[in-house]
Design an enzyme around this catalytic site. Structure first.
Site, PDB file in Angstrom:
ATOM      1  N   ASP A  74      18.568  10.261  -4.027  1.00 28.78           N
ATOM      2  CA  ASP A  74      19.988  10.597  -4.088  1.00 28.78           C
ATOM      3  C   ASP A  74      20.722   9.997  -2.896  1.00 28.78           C
ATOM      4  O   ASP A  74      20.289  10.137  -1.752  1.00 28.78           O
ATOM      5  CB  ASP A  74      20.141  12.124  -4.092  1.00 28.78           C
ATOM      6  N   HIS A  79      31.467  17.098  -2.404  1.00 28.11           N
ATOM      7  CA  HIS A  79      30.212  17.628  -1.895  1.00 28.11           C
ATOM      8  C   HIS A  79      30.492  18.886  -1.071  1.00 28.11           C
ATOM      9  O   HIS A  79      31.458  18.952  -0.322  1.00 28.11           O
ATOM     10  CB  HIS A  79      29.495  16.581  -1.043  1.00 28.11           C
ATOM     11  N   ALA A 100      28.645  19.399  -7.998  1.00 30.86           N
ATOM     12  CA  ALA A 100      28.823  20.451  -9.011  1.00 30.86           C
ATOM     13  C   ALA A 100      28.598  21.858  -8.470  1.00 30.86           C
ATOM     14  O   ALA A 100      28.831  22.827  -9.197  1.00 30.86           O
ATOM     15  CB  ALA A 100      27.890  20.197 -10.192  1.00 30.86           C
ATOM     16  N   SER A 101      28.128  21.989  -7.231  1.00 27.49           N
ATOM     17  CA  SER A 101      27.903  23.328  -6.669  1.00 27.49           C
ATOM     18  C   SER A 101      29.190  24.140  -6.678  1.00 27.49           C
ATOM     19  O   SER A 101      30.219  23.700  -6.160  1.00 27.49           O
ATOM     20  CB  SER A 101      27.377  23.233  -5.233  1.00 27.49           C
TER      21      SER A 101
END
EC number: 4.1.2.40
Length: 284
Positions: A82, A180, A210-211
């Site tokens: 990532d 992020h 997506a958190s």
């Protein structure tokens, strides 16, 4: 057979109308929770690591752990690089057995982004390694990279097609308003932009940051073409907060095998919810 490329995973998700979650792991306990939960829910998942994670744990160690756990649970897993930026670093990890890569050159001008990504694609495809790249740039912090909100920019749909065709990537990470880290308030996602990107690009699309997104927002992005959902901060926060709470309530605790159980339980709740939101339970 157990450590696989993400290409087939994401193509299956695209055809099936669901998304595959990519969980950033930071320690053994995170990996255990992700794999155990995925296996119990028969869900495809991706084990993701930033350069910092691979440095912390060691590439060979991570590869051995993923392979061993995939065999233990009879559950195919992909290990994914990532936000990697350096060609030599990527090449070394690919030669160690990694079969899924994100080359992040999104901070570069468009033409240089294409050039950097194509170099990685040409190398990786020789090893049957799938490649993700990002067009547009998310705000927030990932590993050691900090992007101010003023410097973040959204993906241009027309450029997205040119970028995909020029680079030969297998999946495209898009910027539509996520960031992020965790959100102070609900983000306003640009769903119409995502729909336009989907019309221009037929690759599996990836959503970073997506958190903390609502179930409704996650499922709407999937309807509009997102096939991979990245989750990192939500796991870290669940782990650290549960651990802090436990040690506050049990200041005498000294055995990690005991006090880490609360952290694992908190992460398990996150993983199971994300899998459910992605609609991938029973798809492995």
């Amino acid at each position: 057979m157990y450590v696989v490329s993400t290409k087939q995973m994401l193509n299956n998700a695209q055809r099936g109308g669901y998304a595959v979650p990519a969980f950033n792991i930071h320690n053994l306990e995170t990996m255990q929770v992700v794999v155990e939960t995925a296996a119990s829910m028969h869900a495809p998942v991706i084990i993701a690591g930033t350069p910092g994670t691979f440095t912390h744990a060691g590439t060979e160690n991570l590869m051995a752990l993923v392979s061993a756990m995939a065999k233990q649970y009879h559950h195919p897993l992909a290990i994914h690089l990532d936000h990697h930026t350096k060609f030599d670093d990527i090449a070394q990890k690919v030669r160690s057995g990694v079969r899924s890569v994100m080359i992040d050159a999104s901070h570069l001008p468009f033409a240089q982004n294409i050039s950097r990504v194509k170099e990685v694609v040409d190398f990786c495809h020789r090893f049957d390694v799938s490649v993700e790249a990002e067009l547009g740039q998310l705000g927030g912090q990932e590993d050691d990279v900090q992007v101010n909100e003023a410097d973040a920019f959204y993906t241009n749909p027309a450029q997205a097609r040119e970028f995909a065709e020029a680079t030969g990537i297998d999946s495209l990470a898009v910027a539509i308003g996520t960031a992020h880290g965790m959100y102070a308030s609900a983000p306003a996602l640009d769903f119409s932009r995502l729909e336009n990107i989907r019309q221009w690009v037929n690759l599996p699309l990836v959503l970073h940051g997506a958190s903390g997104l609502s179930t409704k927002d996650i499922q709407q992005t999937i309807k509009l073409g997102i096939c991979k959902i990245n989750v990192a901060t939500e796991l870290k926060n669940a782990f650290s907060q549960a651990l802090k709470n436990y040690l506050t309530e049990h200041p005498e605790a000294t055995d990690p095998r005991d006090y880490l159980q609360s952290a694992k339980s908190a992460m398990r709740d996150v993983v199971s919810k994300v899998i459910a939101d992605c609609g991938c339970e029973g798809r492995a």
